[in-house]
Write an enzyme that holds these catalytic residues in place. Structure first.
Site, PDB file in Angstrom:
ATOM      1  N   TYR A  93      -2.324  -1.413  10.213  1.00  0.00           N
ATOM      2  CA  TYR A  93      -2.385  -1.694   8.770  1.00  0.00           C
ATOM      3  C   TYR A  93      -1.024  -1.435   8.118  1.00  0.00           C
ATOM      4  CZ  TYR A  93      -4.051  -0.963   3.901  1.00  0.00           C
ATOM      5  OH  TYR A  93      -4.243  -1.001   2.540  1.00  0.00           O
ATOM      6  N   SER A 149       0.835  -1.215   0.000  1.00  0.00           N
ATOM      7  CA  SER A 149       0.000   0.000   0.000  1.00  0.00           C
ATOM      8  C   SER A 149       0.861   1.254   0.000  1.00  0.00           C
ATOM      9  CB  SER A 149      -0.890   0.006   1.250  1.00  0.00           C
ATOM     10  OG  SER A 149      -1.481   1.266   1.414  1.00  0.00           O
ATOM     11  N   LYS A 205       1.776  -3.812   6.159  1.00  0.00           N
ATOM     12  CA  LYS A 205       2.204  -3.572   4.774  1.00  0.00           C
ATOM     13  C   LYS A 205       3.735  -3.488   4.706  1.00  0.00           C
ATOM     14  CE  LYS A 205      -1.831  -3.700   2.958  1.00  0.00           C
ATOM     15  NZ  LYS A 205      -2.188  -4.860   2.126  1.00  0.00           N
TER      16      LYS A 205
HETATM   17  N1  LIG Z   1      -8.633   0.153  -2.070  1.00  0.00           N
HETATM   18  C1  LIG Z   1      -7.555   0.894  -1.913  1.00  0.00           C
HETATM   19  O1  LIG Z   1      -7.571   2.126  -2.091  1.00  0.00           O
HETATM   20  C2  LIG Z   1      -6.248   0.266  -1.558  1.00  0.00           C
HETATM   21  C3  LIG Z   1      -5.120   1.095  -1.454  1.00  0.00           C
HETATM   22  C4  LIG Z   1      -3.898   0.530  -1.122  1.00  0.00           C
HETATM   23  C5  LIG Z   1      -3.791  -0.832  -0.937  1.00  0.00           C
HETATM   24  N2  LIG Z   1      -4.886  -1.603  -1.043  1.00  0.00           N
HETATM   25  C6  LIG Z   1      -4.695  -3.041  -0.825  1.00  0.00           C
HETATM   26  O2  LIG Z   1      -5.327  -3.785  -1.859  1.00  0.00           O
HETATM   27  C7  LIG Z   1      -5.792  -5.038  -1.328  1.00  0.00           C
HETATM   28  C8  LIG Z   1      -7.267  -5.223  -1.651  1.00  0.00           C
HETATM   29  O3  LIG Z   1      -7.984  -4.124  -1.102  1.00  0.00           O
HETATM   30  P1  LIG Z   1      -9.512  -3.872  -1.452  1.00  0.00           P
HETATM   31  O4  LIG Z   1      -9.674  -2.411  -1.593  1.00  0.00           O
HETATM   32  O5  LIG Z   1      -9.936  -4.778  -2.551  1.00  0.00           O
HETATM   33  O6  LIG Z   1     -10.176  -4.330  -0.068  1.00  0.00           O
HETATM   34  P2  LIG Z   1     -11.575  -5.083   0.177  1.00  0.00           P
HETATM   35  O7  LIG Z   1     -11.922  -4.862   1.604  1.00  0.00           O
HETATM   36  O8  LIG Z   1     -12.561  -4.691  -0.857  1.00  0.00           O
HETATM   37  O9  LIG Z   1     -11.185  -6.607  -0.045  1.00  0.00           O
HETATM   38  C9  LIG Z   1     -10.483  -7.346   0.924  1.00  0.00           C
HETATM   39  C10 LIG Z   1     -11.005  -8.763   0.864  1.00  0.00           C
HETATM   40  O10 LIG Z   1     -10.293  -9.515   1.866  1.00  0.00           O
HETATM   41  C11 LIG Z   1     -11.238 -10.383   2.458  1.00  0.00           C
HETATM   42  N3  LIG Z   1     -10.809 -10.779   3.798  1.00  0.00           N
HETATM   43  C12 LIG Z   1     -10.793 -10.003   4.920  1.00  0.00           C
HETATM   44  N4  LIG Z   1     -10.466 -10.745   5.988  1.00  0.00           N
HETATM   45  C13 LIG Z   1     -10.240 -12.012   5.533  1.00  0.00           C
HETATM   46  C14 LIG Z   1      -9.887 -13.231   6.163  1.00  0.00           C
HETATM   47  N5  LIG Z   1      -9.754 -13.313   7.499  1.00  0.00           N
HETATM   48  N6  LIG Z   1      -9.727 -14.332   5.407  1.00  0.00           N
HETATM   49  C15 LIG Z   1      -9.919 -14.280   4.064  1.00  0.00           C
HETATM   50  N7  LIG Z   1     -10.278 -13.154   3.396  1.00  0.00           N
HETATM   51  C16 LIG Z   1     -10.442 -12.027   4.143  1.00  0.00           C
HETATM   52  C17 LIG Z   1     -12.534  -9.581   2.530  1.00  0.00           C
HETATM   53  O11 LIG Z   1     -13.680 -10.406   2.712  1.00  0.00           O
HETATM   54  C18 LIG Z   1     -12.519  -8.866   1.201  1.00  0.00           C
HETATM   55  O12 LIG Z   1     -13.206  -9.566   0.202  1.00  0.00           O
HETATM   56  C19 LIG Z   1      -5.493  -5.001   0.168  1.00  0.00           C
HETATM   57  O13 LIG Z   1      -4.298  -5.664   0.435  1.00  0.00           O
HETATM   58  C20 LIG Z   1      -5.355  -3.522   0.470  1.00  0.00           C
HETATM   59  O14 LIG Z   1      -4.547  -3.274   1.585  1.00  0.00           O
HETATM   60  C21 LIG Z   1      -6.118  -1.095  -1.353  1.00  0.00           C
END
Ligand SMILES: NC(=O)c1ccc[n+]([C@@H]2O[C@H](COP(=O)([O-])OP(=O)(O)OC[C@H]3O[C@@H](n4cnc5c(N)ncnc54)[C@H](O)[C@@H]3O)[C@@H](O)[C@H]2O)c1
Length: 257
Positions: A160, A147, A164
């Site tokens: 968080y 991230s 990361k």
């Molecule tokens: N959306 C953003 O702006 C953003 C920015 C930087 C990094 N990220 C990273 O991208 C990745 C995806 O993010 P996203 O926005 O799709 O998040 P999201 O919350 O939409 O998806 C995360 C998924 O992980 C699953 N999850 C959570 N706990 C779990 C567990 N115990 N076992 C199995 N699955 C589990 C959730 O059910 C969900 O479907 C993450 O690693 C996040 O840190 C996202």
């Protein structure tokens, strides 16, 4: 250039989520068999329905796997079972996360530990179980989703961002260790991607947050989850054959290092 993933099996954690959905879509479109691991089966049903609408028969290559990454012993067993069932896992995408938000002095210890288990420790457990099958096949690809919050340092995100930082460190160490086996390990640091996670975390000031993002990015538009997914695909095919141990920012030119 070889970008086809026919015959390859990819495990995508958090596959039912905002970015995971598009990673699963992209890898299936490239010909791979995709194991969409998630803890939330009703969200997974909705994601699979959308994939069927968009992909038609190709969506059959995406299979839901129920798993709770918070339980590391069960995750280890699940990974071993999946390797047995499929012969090998060729591609591992550590993408699942939880994202507790709040000041350091209000963060609970259990919440901190849970964040590490789901966001980073699970990546270690999965890789440990899957890498022997990659070594046997003489190739493998691991992509850890980090991230921008680690690159830039953000407050109110300590558990968080801690997780990361751990996966970026793990990426480098694994890349060194596994390079001799033709296994490439990279990270991607998304910037701010409009997903459900963002809508939940920033619901109280979404407009202000969007403006903040556009002010900081070089590109004056939002970066879409498909752009993370296409970078995942790039890192898992011959197009990126010389790249390992890197943390690639996909953030519209926000953080430069
Ligand atoms: N959306 C953003 O702006 C953003 C920015 C930087 C990094 N990220 C990273 O991208 C990745 C995806 O993010 P996203 O926005 O799709 O998040 P999201 O919350 O939409 O998806 C995360 C998924 O992980 C699953 N999850 C959570 N706990 C779990 C567990 N115990 N076992 C199995 N699955 C589990 C959730 O059910 C969900 O479907 C993450 O690693 C996040 O840190 C996202």
């Amino acid at each position: 250039m070889q970008t086809d993933m026919t015959g390859k099996v990819a495990l995508v954690t958090g596959g039912a989520g905002g970015i995971g959905e598009f990673i699963c879509e992209r890898l299936a479109q490239a010909g791979g068999t995709v194991l969409m691991l998630d803890v939330d089966s009703s969200k997974a049903d909705q994601t699979l329905n959308r994939l069927r609408d968009r992909l038609g028969d190709t969506a059959q290559r995406v299979q839901f796997v129920l798993g709770d990454l918070n339980d590391l012993q069960a995750t280890d067993q699940l990974a071993q079972d999946l390797v047995k069932r499929h012969g090998a896992i060729d591609v591992l995408i550590n993408n699942a996360c939880i994202n507790p938000l709040g000041p350091l002095d209000e963060a609970g210890i259990e919440e901190f530990e849970r964040t590490q288990r789901i966001n980073s420790h699970s990546g270690f457990v999965l890789a440990r179980a899957i890498v022997p099958s990659m070594k046997k096949k003489g190739a493998g690809w691991i992509v850890n989703i980090a991230s921008i919050t680690f690159n830039g340092g953000w407050g109110d995100f300590v558990p968080y961002v801690h997780s990361k930082g751990a996966i970026v460190g793990m990426t480098r160490s694994m890349a060194r260790e596994l390079g001799p086996f033709n296994i490439r390990v990279n990270a991607i640091s998304p910037g701010a991607i409009p997903t459900e996670l963002e809508r939940q975390v920033w619901a109280h000031k979404l407009e202000e947050y969007t403006q903040f993002i556009l002010d900081h990015q070089s590109l004056k538009r939002r970066i879409e989850p498909q752009e993370i997914a296409q970078t995942v695909h790039y890192l898992c095919c011959e197009a990126s054959s010389g790249i390992t141990g890197q943390n690639l920012s996909v953030d519209g030119g926000w953080w430069m290092h």
